[in-house]
Structures are given as structure tokens and as C-alpha cells.
Design a protein around this motif. Structure first.
Motif, PDB file in Angstrom:
ATOM      1  N   ILE A 178      14.992  12.209  -5.714  1.00  0.00           N
ATOM      2  CA  ILE A 178      13.858  11.918  -4.825  1.00  0.00           C
ATOM      3  C   ILE A 178      13.838  12.975  -3.730  1.00  0.00           C
ATOM      4  N   SER A 179      12.753  13.710  -3.664  1.00  0.00           N
ATOM      5  CA  SER A 179      12.649  14.801  -2.697  1.00  0.00           C
ATOM      6  C   SER A 179      11.537  14.572  -1.681  1.00  0.00           C
ATOM      7  N   ASP A 180      10.715  13.582  -1.923  1.00  0.00           N
ATOM      8  CA  ASP A 180       9.589  13.331  -1.022  1.00  0.00           C
ATOM      9  C   ASP A 180       9.324  11.831  -0.961  1.00  0.00           C
ATOM     10  N   THR A 181       9.564  11.251   0.192  1.00  0.00           N
ATOM     11  CA  THR A 181       9.257   9.840   0.405  1.00  0.00           C
ATOM     12  C   THR A 181       8.379   9.749   1.641  1.00  0.00           C
ATOM     13  N   GLN A 182       7.225   9.132   1.492  1.00  0.00           N
ATOM     14  CA  GLN A 182       6.295   8.995   2.603  1.00  0.00           C
ATOM     15  C   GLN A 182       5.860   7.543   2.707  1.00  0.00           C
ATOM     16  N   THR A 183       5.800   7.055   3.922  1.00  0.00           N
ATOM     17  CA  THR A 183       5.427   5.661   4.146  1.00  0.00           C
ATOM     18  C   THR A 183       4.086   5.587   4.858  1.00  0.00           C
ATOM     19  N   SER A 184       3.232   4.712   4.368  1.00  0.00           N
ATOM     20  CA  SER A 184       1.931   4.438   4.970  1.00  0.00           C
ATOM     21  C   SER A 184       1.803   2.933   5.138  1.00  0.00           C
ATOM     22  N   LEU A 185       0.711   2.516   5.746  1.00  0.00           N
ATOM     23  CA  LEU A 185       0.380   1.097   5.869  1.00  0.00           C
ATOM     24  C   LEU A 185      -0.826   0.824   4.993  1.00  0.00           C
ATOM     25  N   TRP A 186      -0.917  -0.382   4.414  1.00  0.00           N
ATOM     26  CA  TRP A 186      -2.076  -0.720   3.591  1.00  0.00           C
ATOM     27  C   TRP A 186      -2.589  -2.100   3.943  1.00  0.00           C
ATOM     28  N   VAL A 187      -3.916  -2.226   3.835  1.00  0.00           N
ATOM     29  CA  VAL A 187      -4.600  -3.498   4.077  1.00  0.00           C
ATOM     30  C   VAL A 187      -5.661  -3.628   2.989  1.00  0.00           C
ATOM     31  N   LYS A 206       5.677  -1.311  -8.057  1.00  0.00           N
ATOM     32  CA  LYS A 206       5.586   0.121  -8.347  1.00  0.00           C
ATOM     33  C   LYS A 206       4.413   0.422  -9.265  1.00  0.00           C
ATOM     34  N   TRP A 207       3.692   1.490  -8.915  1.00  0.00           N
ATOM     35  CA  TRP A 207       2.600   2.010  -9.733  1.00  0.00           C
ATOM     36  C   TRP A 207       2.849   3.501  -9.918  1.00  0.00           C
ATOM     37  N   TYR A 208       3.054   3.908 -11.178  1.00  0.00           N
ATOM     38  CA  TYR A 208       3.352   5.297 -11.508  1.00  0.00           C
ATOM     39  C   TYR A 208       2.057   6.078 -11.704  1.00  0.00           C
ATOM     40  N   GLN A 212       3.913   5.125  -6.417  1.00  0.00           N
ATOM     41  CA  GLN A 212       3.562   4.440  -5.181  1.00  0.00           C
ATOM     42  C   GLN A 212       4.155   3.045  -5.281  1.00  0.00           C
ATOM     43  N   GLU A 213       4.632   2.515  -4.169  1.00  0.00           N
ATOM     44  CA  GLU A 213       5.124   1.139  -4.198  1.00  0.00           C
ATOM     45  C   GLU A 213       4.511   0.359  -3.046  1.00  0.00           C
ATOM     46  N   PHE A 214       3.829  -0.741  -3.411  1.00  0.00           N
ATOM     47  CA  PHE A 214       3.219  -1.641  -2.441  1.00  0.00           C
ATOM     48  C   PHE A 214       4.220  -2.742  -2.103  1.00  0.00           C
ATOM     49  N   PHE A 215       4.439  -2.966  -0.806  1.00  0.00           N
ATOM     50  CA  PHE A 215       5.338  -4.021  -0.343  1.00  0.00           C
ATOM     51  C   PHE A 215       4.525  -5.107   0.352  1.00  0.00           C
ATOM     52  N   ASP A 216       5.038  -6.334   0.328  1.00  0.00           N
ATOM     53  CA  ASP A 216       4.295  -7.454   0.919  1.00  0.00           C
ATOM     54  C   ASP A 216       4.277  -7.431   2.441  1.00  0.00           C
ATOM     55  N   ASN A 217       5.012  -6.521   3.076  1.00  0.00           N
ATOM     56  CA  ASN A 217       4.963  -6.388   4.532  1.00  0.00           C
ATOM     57  C   ASN A 217       3.888  -5.405   4.993  1.00  0.00           C
ATOM     58  N   GLY A 218       3.038  -4.930   4.049  1.00  0.00           N
ATOM     59  CA  GLY A 218       1.954  -4.025   4.403  1.00  0.00           C
ATOM     60  C   GLY A 218       2.326  -2.552   4.344  1.00  0.00           C
TER      61      GLY A 218
END
Length: 144
Positions: free
Chosen positions: A81-90, A35-37, A62-68
Motif C-alpha cells: 500500500i503506497s497511497d491511502t487517502q481519507t475523505s468523508l461521505w454523506v 470495499k469496492w475495487y 475504496q472502502e466505505f465505513f459506517d462512521n462516514g
């Protein structure tokens, strides 16, 4: 549009950080995980502006997961929690690319560079090109 604005706020940016710095960490996937606030940032070298968290007791993060996967978790004024959005990161060197998942109706790919990474702070930078000109956005995150 809200997602794009949030992603700009969570700008991830890059310049090489030396491991010889006081608390500098190697820029690698393992050191980004967790987690990064959102603390705040600067726009086009202007003054630092604190990020406005709607909840006094829970900060958006933001939270970075090891599955990308990368999630944005936003709290409302009722501290739910009112807003949760998922993206992919590389991560490639100090360049971070964030893109949408298959569930998102808006296609995007945003490239950031990591300017600083320590055990407690992450500073990300993005160059934004708009019809009005080119702007540099830096966002600072903390572990707490």
C-alpha cells in the motif's frame, strides 16, 4: 491534484435503481459499506476503459465505513500500500457527497450520483464542468 484525479476516478453517480432489477439493491448507506475495487469506466460516453492496477495481486479499492469515512487504498508495483487517502461521505437519496477531512490541505466537495448498485457492482456518475465543456464520467467498482 493527484487526490482530485483519484476522486474523479472513483466517481460516484446516481440514477434511480429499482429494487425489482435482477440483483438491484436499495440505494442506502448500509449497501455501500465495505470495499469496492476499481474496475474502470467511461469518459463522456466513450468506450469502457479498464483501470490500470500497478500490482498484479492486489487491486486498488475504496472502502466505505459506517462512521462516514471513505478511504482510497492504492498499491504500488511492489504490491505494498503506497497511497491511502481519507475523505468523508454523506448519502442523501442516490446523491453521494465526498469531501475532505480536516487533515487535508486541499478543500474539496464532490457530488456524485449512484447509477447502479447491486451486490457485486457499483456504477457511479459525475458531471464535470470545465472550461472546455461539460463531461460525464462513470466509474465501475466490483466487490472482488
Amino acid at each position: 491534484m493527484k487526490k482530485v484525479i483519484i476522486l474523479v476516478l472513483i466517481v460516484l453517480s446516481a440514477a434511480c435503481t429499482s429494487d425489482d432489477d435482477n440483483n438491484g439493491l436499495a440505494i442506502n448507506s448500509q449497501n455501500l459499506l465495505g470495499k469496492w475495487y476499481i474496475k474502470g469506466g467511461t469518459y463522456d460516453n466513450g468506450p469502457f476503459e479498464n483501470y490500470n492496477h500497478e500490482c498484479a495481486t492486489n487491486k486498488n479499492f475504496q472502502e466505505f465505513f459506517d462512521n462516514g469515512e471513505l478511504t482510497f487504498n492504492g498499491y504500488n508495483i511492489a504490491c505494498e500500500i503506497s497511497d491511502t487517502q481519507t475523505s468523508l461521505w454523506v448519502l442523501n437519496g442516490n446523491i453521494l457527497t465526498v469531501s475532505n477531512t480536516n487533515f487535508d490541505p486541499i478543500i474539496y466537495e464532490i457530488v456524485y450520483s449512484i447509477e447502479e448498485l447491486t451486490s457485486e457492482e457499483l456504477i457511479l456518475k459525475q458531471t464535470v464542468i470545465e472550461p472546455e465543456g461539460t463531461f460525464v464520467v462513470k466509474t465501475t467498482f466490483t466487490r472482488d
